[in-house]
Design a protein around this motif. Sequence first.
Motif, PDB file in Angstrom:
ATOM      1  N   TYR A  38       6.742  34.355   0.532  1.00  0.00           N
ATOM      2  CA  TYR A  38       6.129  33.628  -0.442  1.00  0.00           C
ATOM      3  C   TYR A  38       4.521  33.718  -0.038  1.00  0.00           C
ATOM      4  O   TYR A  38       3.984  32.761  -0.408  1.00  0.00           O
ATOM      5  CB  TYR A  38       6.898  32.242  -0.611  1.00  0.00           C
ATOM      6  N   ASN A 309      11.378  30.336 -11.836  1.00  0.00           N
ATOM      7  CA  ASN A 309      11.431  30.279 -10.265  1.00  0.00           C
ATOM      8  C   ASN A 309      10.831  28.989  -9.656  1.00  0.00           C
ATOM      9  O   ASN A 309      11.352  28.368  -8.735  1.00  0.00           O
ATOM     10  CB  ASN A 309      10.410  31.488  -9.849  1.00  0.00           C
ATOM     11  N   TYR A 332       2.344  29.074  -8.265  1.00  0.00           N
ATOM     12  CA  TYR A 332       2.305  28.762  -6.770  1.00  0.00           C
ATOM     13  C   TYR A 332       2.994  26.999  -6.862  1.00  0.00           C
ATOM     14  O   TYR A 332       2.933  26.440  -7.963  1.00  0.00           O
ATOM     15  CB  TYR A 332       0.881  28.293  -6.684  1.00  0.00           C
ATOM     16  N   LEU A 356       5.543  31.446   4.741  1.00  0.00           N
ATOM     17  CA  LEU A 356       4.946  30.411   3.907  1.00  0.00           C
ATOM     18  C   LEU A 356       3.446  30.170   4.500  1.00  0.00           C
ATOM     19  O   LEU A 356       3.213  30.416   5.432  1.00  0.00           O
ATOM     20  CB  LEU A 356       5.702  28.881   4.052  1.00  0.00           C
ATOM     21  N   MET A 370       3.763  28.112  -1.592  1.00  0.00           N
ATOM     22  CA  MET A 370       4.718  28.984  -1.745  1.00  0.00           C
ATOM     23  C   MET A 370       4.333  29.866  -3.132  1.00  0.00           C
ATOM     24  O   MET A 370       3.941  29.173  -4.230  1.00  0.00           O
ATOM     25  CB  MET A 370       6.024  28.516  -1.866  1.00  0.00           C
ATOM     26  N   TYR A 372       5.396  32.104  -5.883  1.00  0.00           N
ATOM     27  CA  TYR A 372       7.002  32.186  -6.163  1.00  0.00           C
ATOM     28  C   TYR A 372       6.803  33.392  -7.354  1.00  0.00           C
ATOM     29  O   TYR A 372       7.830  33.532  -8.002  1.00  0.00           O
ATOM     30  CB  TYR A 372       7.653  31.166  -6.735  1.00  0.00           C
ATOM     31  N   VAL A 379      14.403  34.246  -4.756  1.00  0.00           N
ATOM     32  CA  VAL A 379      14.205  33.009  -4.746  1.00  0.00           C
ATOM     33  C   VAL A 379      15.649  32.244  -4.546  1.00  0.00           C
ATOM     34  O   VAL A 379      15.691  31.418  -3.502  1.00  0.00           O
ATOM     35  CB  VAL A 379      13.724  32.315  -6.113  1.00  0.00           C
ATOM     36  N   SER A 382      16.731  32.696  -0.870  1.00  0.00           N
ATOM     37  CA  SER A 382      15.766  32.118   0.203  1.00  0.00           C
ATOM     38  C   SER A 382      16.365  30.660   0.519  1.00  0.00           C
ATOM     39  O   SER A 382      15.899  30.227   1.558  1.00  0.00           O
ATOM     40  CB  SER A 382      14.427  32.126  -0.363  1.00  0.00           C
TER      41      SER A 382
END
Length: 399
Positions: A38, A309, A332, A356, A370, A372, A379, A382
Amino acid sequence: MIAQHYKDMLSAKSVIRQISEWSTARGQEIGYENVFDYSLGNPSVPCPARFTDTCRRLLADTDPVTLHGYTPTLTLPDVRTAVAQSLNRRFGMDYTAAHIFMTSGAAGALAHALRCVGVPGQNVVTFAPFFPEYKPYVEGAGLTLRVAPPRCADFQINFDALDTLLDENTAAVLINSPNNPSGTAYSAATLTRLADVLRAASQKFGHHIFLISDEPYREIAFGGAEIPYPAKFYDDTLTCYSFSKSLSIPGERMGYVAANPRCEDADSIVPMCGQISRGIGHNCPASLIQMAVKDCLDVTGDLRVYETNMQLIYDELLSLGFTVVKPDGTFYIFPKAPEPDANAFCRKAQKYDLALVPGDSFGCPGYFRMAYCIPTEKVRRSFAALEALMAQEYGVTKQ
C-alpha cells in the motif's frame, strides 16, 4: 566540485519510495502477490482504450517529423485550446488557449506555477497532511514552505493556523484537493472562506497572494459527488493538473497550468511559463502525448475500482477500531495509527508483509497512509494480515 545540497538529499530520500523498494525486495523473496503493498500511488487500472487508439492513429497517420518534432515554446496551440474549452464546459470558466500551458505532469506544472508568483526569499503556505514532495518543489524555487498543522477531525483547512502563517512575504497558498494522503476534498464552504481570507490578506499586505491548486486526483471522486473547482472561488488561482490519474498514464508525464483569466497579469502567465522552462528544463513536453490527450480530455479510465477498494478498507479499519476519516476521492486513506509512533506501527506491519507509509513526512505524525490502487482481490486478502497485526501486536480483534 559536486553540489553538496543534492548529496545531502541522498540521506533524506522519499519514505514512500523506500517502503516501495522494501516491498519489491520482499516480493522477490516470497512472491510479490504475497506482499500487500500500500506504499506507492501508482494507478492500477488500464488507460482508456480511446487513449491507446489515439496514439496508434497518430503514429500511423501523422507525418513523423511533425509528430516527433519540438513543440512551440508555449506548447501546442490546438491542445491548449482544447484544454481551455473542456475546463469551460465542465466548470463554467472562461479560459482561452492564452491561459493554458502544457507541462511534464503536475510536478512540472507546480515548478512553473511557483516560479510565476514567487521570488526567492518569499514563503508558500500549505496544509498538513500534504504531499511530501512539496518541500523540494518549493525550496527548489528558492521559497520557504510553511505548513499549517492538520485539522484531523475532517482534514479541512485549519484556518486559525493559517491566519498566523500569512505575512508580507507570502507569495502563495498551495492546496491539494482531493488530498494526498487523506483523500479529503475541500468543501465549497472551505473554499469560500479560504478565498475571503486570501482577499483580506492580499489587501492587508499590499500584494496579490496567489492560490496554487494541485488537482491530479480531481476525477477520482466518490459517491457521485462533484469536487468543487477552486478557481471558481478565487480569481488569483493557478490550477495545476496531471493526466496521470484520470487517464492512468503517469509514465507519460503530461499535465498543465491553467491561469484564471481574472488573476493578476493573467495574459502574462503563459508567456512567463515559456521563459521559466528555459531555466528549469521542463520545456516542450512530449508532442505525441500532447496530441493524444487532446482527444481524451473528457474521458477517464475505469476509476470505479478505487471506490470499491476504499469502501472495503474503510469498513475493515472501522471494524478493527481505527480512527479514520472517510475519503471523498483519490486512492488514499489516512487512518490514525494504534500507537503514537506511526513509524513503529509501520515497521511492525512489515512483519506481516504489509507496506504502510507513516504520516510524519506528510506533516501528520501518528497517522499512516494506504495507497489502495491495487487489485481488489489483493485488498481482500490483505485483511488477514491486518487482523493478525492488530491481534498479535495490540491485542485487538475484529468487531
